[in-house]
Design a protein around this motif. Structure first.
Motif, PDB file in Angstrom:
ATOM      1  N   UNK A   1       0.851  -1.228  -0.185  1.00 30.96           N
ATOM      2  CA  UNK A   1      -0.029  -0.158  -0.010  1.00 30.96           C
ATOM      3  C   UNK A   1       0.943   1.137  -0.010  1.00 30.96           C
ATOM      4  N   UNK A   2       1.820   1.307   0.940  1.00 32.12           N
ATOM      5  CA  UNK A   2       2.642   2.415   0.974  1.00 32.12           C
ATOM      6  C   UNK A   2       3.541   2.791  -0.261  1.00 32.12           C
ATOM      7  N   UNK A   3       4.332   1.853  -0.690  1.00 27.41           N
ATOM      8  CA  UNK A   3       4.860   1.795  -2.105  1.00 27.41           C
ATOM      9  C   UNK A   3       4.296   2.334  -3.292  1.00 27.41           C
ATOM     10  N   UNK A   4       3.081   1.487  -3.288  1.00 23.92           N
ATOM     11  CA  UNK A   4       2.107   1.928  -4.356  1.00 23.92           C
ATOM     12  C   UNK A   4       1.738   3.366  -4.428  1.00 23.92           C
ATOM     13  N   UNK A   5       1.321   3.717  -3.297  1.00 24.37           N
ATOM     14  CA  UNK A   5       0.856   5.270  -3.072  1.00 24.37           C
ATOM     15  C   UNK A   5       1.996   6.233  -3.346  1.00 24.37           C
ATOM     16  N   UNK A   6       3.109   5.681  -2.846  1.00 30.43           N
ATOM     17  CA  UNK A   6       4.557   6.587  -3.154  1.00 30.43           C
ATOM     18  C   UNK A   6       4.556   6.930  -4.407  1.00 30.43           C
ATOM     19  N   UNK A   7       4.796   5.527  -5.281  1.00 29.63           N
ATOM     20  CA  UNK A   7       5.173   5.695  -6.566  1.00 29.63           C
ATOM     21  C   UNK A   7       4.525   6.378  -7.423  1.00 29.63           C
ATOM     22  N   UNK A   8       2.823   6.057  -7.190  1.00 28.75           N
ATOM     23  CA  UNK A   8       1.908   6.708  -7.791  1.00 28.75           C
ATOM     24  C   UNK A   8       1.773   8.263  -7.835  1.00 28.75           C
ATOM     25  N   UNK A   9       1.926   8.420  -6.332  1.00 25.41           N
ATOM     26  CA  UNK A   9       1.861   9.935  -6.093  1.00 25.41           C
ATOM     27  C   UNK A   9       3.080  10.944  -6.834  1.00 25.41           C
ATOM     28  N   UNK A  10       4.457  10.226  -6.701  1.00 21.94           N
ATOM     29  CA  UNK A  10       5.345  10.828  -7.292  1.00 21.94           C
ATOM     30  C   UNK A  10       5.149  10.805  -8.628  1.00 21.94           C
ATOM     31  N   UNK A  11       4.921  10.088  -9.497  1.00 21.58           N
ATOM     32  CA  UNK A  11       4.817   9.924 -10.774  1.00 21.58           C
ATOM     33  C   UNK A  11       3.720  11.205 -11.389  1.00 21.58           C
ATOM     34  N   UNK A  12       2.176  10.925 -10.751  1.00 19.07           N
ATOM     35  CA  UNK A  12       1.207  11.936 -10.897  1.00 19.07           C
ATOM     36  C   UNK A  12       1.568  13.389 -10.654  1.00 19.07           C
ATOM     37  N   UNK A  13       2.327  13.641  -9.611  1.00 18.40           N
ATOM     38  CA  UNK A  13       2.731  15.044  -9.235  1.00 18.40           C
ATOM     39  C   UNK A  13       3.774  15.525 -10.324  1.00 18.40           C
ATOM     40  N   UNK A  14       4.527  14.564 -10.717  1.00 17.57           N
ATOM     41  CA  UNK A  14       5.734  15.201 -11.908  1.00 17.57           C
ATOM     42  C   UNK A  14       4.788  15.736 -13.223  1.00 17.57           C
ATOM     43  N   UNK A  15       3.896  14.696 -13.476  1.00 20.49           N
ATOM     44  CA  UNK A  15       3.267  15.112 -14.740  1.00 20.49           C
ATOM     45  C   UNK A  15       2.280  16.285 -14.343  1.00 20.49           C
ATOM     46  N   UNK A  16       1.865  16.528 -13.189  1.00 20.29           N
ATOM     47  CA  UNK A  16       0.935  17.756 -12.950  1.00 20.29           C
ATOM     48  C   UNK A  16       2.119  18.870 -13.164  1.00 20.29           C
ATOM     49  N   UNK A  17       3.068  18.818 -12.467  1.00 18.26           N
ATOM     50  CA  UNK A  17       3.800  20.001 -12.613  1.00 18.26           C
ATOM     51  C   UNK A  17       4.401  20.205 -13.884  1.00 18.26           C
TER      52      UNK A  17
END
Length: 324
Positions: free
Chosen positions: A297-313
């Motif tokens: 759960x933690x790693x999945x949320x972490x990687x997903x949040x990183x990728x989506x935040x990168x794309x958004x920025x």
């Protein structure tokens, strides 16, 4: 002749200006890239750790004591809730945030930089790395982050296994440990941490990047969907944490030894004591079943949040064409 002399410098200036103009632009782009990675990594770590904080605290308590198996860990959560209240399940989370925000920011940013360095070295500029460099990039990123933020991890472990009366704040933990046990105590368990983070971070990043690459090759889509990213991250967390788990148990035992009445002088002696007192599986793999819930759960949320935040920025800075 006079006209020829005047035209020479003009010609030279026209040739040089685009080159000199590109240098600040490239530097600015690199700074933006690093800043985006730091911000995205910090947010990824904060969101992921807050989501699993109750399980994380229970896992530390479970590793540090001679408890039983999977169901007993969840009884421990329930008793903690009854005796200390709902928000006690997040006790130590402020210390976790103080550590995890710089840790995740450094780890994700370092991973992007190591990927670029290794890509240039092996001649893969702009392309996915081959398996071995992919593993090395993840291991180096995790090692870099762990080395910089280790004392904060020590403080978090202490706060998680002690009653709230013992330490009133993060600063209080630092002061008491330094005064009563010595400054070097802040680095107790450092060696197993580094030995554990090499396979953990290496396999986590390797698995996630590999699954994204395989997905792109077989689906024809350049980017996986958010649920697919969560699934890939969960697989990465499951593999990475399972491989490094015994060293994680040793690290926690060495970190919390001072307040739990034990003395551990080295990794091997700590392992021997754990195996002798509790057995191989029940000792060195204590709490692993909980990690199979918490970790993915933690790693999945972490990687997903990183990728989506990168794309958004990148979209905010350059428009939709910047999506990776």
């Amino acid at each position: 002749m006079g006209n020829g002399v005047r035209e020479g410098p003009v010609e030279f200036q026209r040739d040089v200006e685009p080159v000199t103009a590109r240098i600040p632009a490239e530097e600015n782009q690199e700074k933006k890239k690093v800043l985006n990675s730091l911000v995205s990594g910090a947010l990824a770590g904060a969101v992921a750790k807050t989501a699993v904080a109750p399980l994380d605290r229970t896992k530390i308590m479970f590793q540090g004591e001679s408890c039983g198996l999977f169901l007993e860990a969840y009884r421990l959560i329930y008793h903690t809730y009854l005796n200390e209240g709902f928000w006690s399940l997040w006790r130590g989370n402020s210390a976790t945030m103080v550590r995890v925000i710089p840790y995740a920011a450094i780890q994700f940013c370092a991973h992007e930089e190591y990927k670029q360095i290794l890509g240039n070295y092996y001649g893969f500029q702009g392309k996915a790395l081959t398996p071995f460099p992919r593993f090395i990039a993840g291991s180096l990123a995790g090692t870099t982050a762990a080395m910089v933020t280790y004392p904060l991890d020590m403080v978090r472990a202490r706060m998680a296994v002690t009653p709230k009366e013992m330490y009133s704040s993060i600063v209080h933990v630092f002061i008491r440990i330094s005064r009563e046990e010595g400054l070097k105590t802040l680095y107790r368990g450092f060696t197993p941490t580094i030995l554990g983070v090499i396979p953990y971070a290496g396999l986590s990043f390797f698995t996630y990047e590999t699954l994204k690459k395989v997905h792109a090759e077989h689906s024809g889509r350049a980017q996986p969907s958010p649920p697919e990213r969560l699934l890939f991250g969960a697989c990465a967390g499951l593999i990475g944490q399972s491989a490094s788990y015994p060293l994680d148990v040793v690290r926690r035992r060495m970190q919390t030894a001072g307040v739990l009445g034990h003395t551990y002088s080295s990794i091997l002696l700590t392992m021997q004591d754990i195996v002798r007192e509790e057995g191989l599986v029940r000792g060195l793999y204590k709490g692993l079943s909980m990690n199979w819930v918490k970790g993915p759960i933690a790693v999945g949320i972490s990687f997903t949040t990183f990728d989506l935040t990168q794309i958004l920025l990148r979209k905010l800075q350059h428009g939709p064409a910047s999506e990776r």
